[in-house]
Write a protein that holds these residues in place. Structure first.
Motif: not given
Length: 113
Positions: A8, A26-27, A82, A87
């Motif tokens: 992330y 993942l952004w 997040l 997650r």
């Protein structure tokens, strides 16, 4: 397929070619009321049903939290960080073999022999 390493990141993901085959970046970008989810993996693209599942979850959470007086990304658990629920959801989703489709080169870079 072995277990993927899901990173992330706090920036736009690297180019897919720069990543190891078992790494996913993942952004999640938040721009006012707009949420941009970028998921990158070398040699693969995210399958349509997976992105649909992510969008549907965002919609459900947005509706369920509509009466909370906070910005949308914060209400649904995307901001400032997040949430653990997200997650877990994303980790489980991205580890599945059918979450990915092979990226096929169009052949435009191929030279005749």
């Amino acid at each position: 397929m072995g277990k993927l390493k899901i990173n992330y990141v706090q920036r736009v993901p690297c180019s897919a070619e720069e990543l190891a085959p078992d790494v996913v970046e993942l952004w999640i970008g938040v721009f006012g009321r707009k949420i941009d989810v970028n998921i990158v993996r070398r040699g693969f693209i995210l399958a349509d049903p997976v992105m649909h599942a992510i969008r549907e979850r965002v919609k459900r959470l947005a509706l369920a939290t509509a009466n909370i007086n906070k910005p949308l990304p914060e209400r649904i658990g995307f901001s400032p960080e997040l949430s653990p629920d997200w997650r877990q959801f994303l980790d489980d989703l991205l580890q599945k073999d059918d979450s990915w489709s092979f990226l096929v080169n169009s052949g435009s870079n191929l030279r005749p022999s």
